[in-house]
Structure formats: structure tokens, C-alpha cells
Design a protein around this motif. Structure first.
Motif, mmCIF file in Angstrom:
data_model
loop_
_atom_site.group_PDB
_atom_site.id
_atom_site.type_symbol
_atom_site.label_atom_id
_atom_site.label_comp_id
_atom_site.label_asym_id
_atom_site.label_seq_id
_atom_site.Cartn_x
_atom_site.Cartn_y
_atom_site.Cartn_z
ATOM 1 N N ILE A 117 0.814 -1.210 0.000
ATOM 2 C CA ILE A 117 0.000 0.000 0.000
ATOM 3 C C ILE A 117 0.853 1.269 0.000
ATOM 4 N N VAL A 148 3.434 -1.026 3.921
ATOM 5 C CA VAL A 148 2.962 0.323 3.593
ATOM 6 C C VAL A 148 4.105 1.331 3.551
ATOM 7 N N CYS A 151 0.350 5.439 4.216
ATOM 8 C CA CYS A 151 -0.874 4.666 4.447
ATOM 9 C C CYS A 151 -1.772 5.505 5.350
ATOM 10 N N ALA A 155 -6.952 4.252 3.385
ATOM 11 C CA ALA A 155 -5.946 3.218 3.142
ATOM 12 C C ALA A 155 -5.554 2.551 4.457
ATOM 13 N N TYR A 156 -5.425 3.354 5.519
ATOM 14 C CA TYR A 156 -5.113 2.761 6.826
ATOM 15 C C TYR A 156 -6.308 1.957 7.348
ATOM 16 N N ALA A 159 -5.877 -1.315 5.811
ATOM 17 C CA ALA A 159 -4.702 -1.994 6.356
ATOM 18 C C ALA A 159 -4.943 -2.499 7.773
#
Length: 290
Positions: A117, A148, A151, A155-156, A159
Motif C-alpha cells: 500500500i 505500507v 498509508c 488506506a489505513y 490496512a
């Protein structure tokens, strides 16, 4: 190499840019491109992606299948740039990412998955399919970890649902757990061009689009209420996916970004590893799972 067909859907991107909820860090840097996109101007950086590809790496472990032992592979799926739900001329959509995750998870030769990512986040409506795909991998007993660099935000969010998160290097950043609304008011531009827009609501429809109409008048109360609902879900998912996170640490749930050392200390990540090391880590996890 796995090839996943993509379907460009620019109309959905237009809708999201104009009125969508966004879980993204440093969104101001995206505004020039977004405004040019809305004006229909050609963006040189835009490129249509006819296919999405991800690779597998040979893992140094074997998993028992019946009476035989077969060498397994680790699938590496890149998630790069702004995340939208659908593919567009600018983005690979979450639906395509999820399809890639599911394809890898259901492949008999894949024993683990690494999400690679580098993203500052994206549209709020993109998270559900990513969560579903990640949880499907876990339901099959296959490890899925996140490697990552940047991130942030949505996106986090994705994740945090993985088994572990590793930053690539000491300059990597994670966090920005929060959301914002993006509304484009182009009524002034339309009036300048000679257009008059008259909107009529039925007497029985006084609440229809009320949050949007109030925002245009300068009252963001209803928009914030709706956004707060989704941010609460964001917080809930992060806490579930990262049970050791230090909730009271300054900035964790108010949108701050963190470098690896501090991020690891407060439970946002598990450590620092290169992509190669993450592949090896995923392989070890798969071996122990079997």
C-alpha cells in the motif's frame, strides 16, 4: 502474474468528487486535478488501465495438502494512489482490488497475501468491499499483511483489518484516521454563464437532500452528523483490527499522521520491514497456520 479485468466508470468518480465523503489525507493537493476533471479538461497524467495485475513470489515453505506437500506462493497486491470504489481514468477501484484479493485467496497455490500500500486514502464508499475481501482471506486461514509507505485515512482503514502492518522505511507515514466531505458549489459559475437552476421539492419531501441544501447555505450541521457516524465506524474497525492500539495517545483518533517509531509505540503498526521481508514474514505465518 494474475491479470484482473477493469471497468472504467468515470460517472461515479464525478459524483464522488462533487458530493462524496472522503477519508483521505492532504486532500488539498488533489483539488487542482479534481477541479480540472470537473471542467472536462484533459489531464496528461490520466491513464486508462485496461487490466490490473498482481504478482506472486515463491515462498520458502510447504503446506501439507492431504498426503502431499506443495510449495506455496505469496501474492503481492499493489494498492497505489487515491482509492475510489469504481475504476476510472484516474484510479483503480476498490472493487478491482477486492477482486484481486479474492482471486489470490481462492487460488490453491497461494498461501498468503501481502497488500503493498502507498495511498493517502480515498472515497468512503470504497471501504466495504475491501474489508469483505480481507476478512474472506482470514476466514480461509490464510495470512494477509500490509506493507505500507504512505498509508493514510481510508488506506489505513483497510490496512488495519489485516493481520499485521509493517512500514517500509523510517520515512514512511501512517494515520490520518478521520473523514471529510467534498462538495462543489458551481451555482455561481452557472449563473455567470447564463444558466438559472430552479429546484422544486414536493411538500412531502422537506427532508430530501436537506444536508446538502443546508451546506450550500452555510450550515454544515447535518453533513457533520452523517460524517461523524461513518468516522465512528472507522474508529470501531481500527480498534477491532488493532486491539493493542493506545486509544488515548494524542492524535491517534483525531487525524494525526505518524512516523514508524511513534506509530509502533502506540500500536498503529507492528514494525518496519521491506517488501521482501514482508513476503518472508507472510510465508512464515502461513507455515504456522498450516
Amino acid at each position: 502474474m494474475f491479470r484482473i479485468p477493469t471497468t472504467e466508470n468515470t460517472l461515479h468518480l464525478l459524483s464522488d468528487v462533487r458530493r462524496g465523503q472522503w477519508f483521505v489525507h492532504d486532500y488539498e493537493s488533489l483539488l487542482p486535478v479534481a477541479l480540472s476533471f470537473l471542467r472536462g479538461e484533459k489531464i496528461p497524467e490520466a491513464a486508462i488501465r485496461p487490466v490490473f495485475e498482481f504478482s506472486t513470489s515463491e515462498a520458502q515453505f510447504s503446506a501439507a495438502i492431504g498426503s502431499e506437500a506443495k510449495t506455496k506462493q505469496v501474492a503481492v497486491i499493489p494498492i497505489i494512489g487515491t482509492i475510489t470504489k469504481y475504476d476510472s481514468c484516474f484510479t483503480t477501484g476498490a472493487i478491482t482490488y477486492a477482486r484481486a484479493i479474492l482471486t489470490a485467496a481462492n487460488h490453491s497455490e497461494v498461501g498468503a497475501i501481502v497488500l503493498d500500500i502507498d495511498s493517502a486514502g480515498g472515497a468512503g464508499n470504497a471501504i466495504s468491499v475491501l474489508k469483505e475481501a480481507i476478512h474472506h482471506v482470514q476466514s480461509l486461514g490464510k495470512p494477509i499483511i500490509a506493507h505500507v509507505d504512505c498509508c493514510a485515512s481510508l488506506a489505513y482503514w483497510a490496512a488495519s483489518q489485516c493481520d499485521a502492518i509493517f512500514c517500509d522505511n523510517l520515512l514512511s507515514t501512517v494515520g490520518s484516521i478521520g473523514g471529510l466531505y467534498q462538495i462543489v458549489d458551481d451555482t455561481g459559475k452557472m449563473e455567470k454563464e447564463g444558466y438559472t437552476v430552479i429546484t422544486v421539492y414536493a411538500d412531502e419531501s422537506t427532508d430530501k437532500n436537506l444536508d446538502y441544501r443546508m451546506a450550500l447555505e452555510g450550515d454544515n450541521t447535518l453533513l457533520k452528523k452523517n460524517l461523524s457516524y461513518n468516522v465512528a465506524q472507522f474508529h470501531q474497525d481500527v480498534k477491532a483490527g488493532r486491539p493493542d492500539i493506545k486509544e488515548d495517545a494524542a492524535g491517534v483518533f483525531t487525524g494525526a499522521m505518524f512516523h514508524p517509531a511513534e506509530a509502533q509505540a502506540i500500536g498503529l503498526i507492528n514494525g518496519v520491514m521491506t517488501l521482501t521481508e514482508c513476503i518472508e514474514n507472510a510465508a512464515i505465518r502461513a507455515q504456522y497456520n498450516h
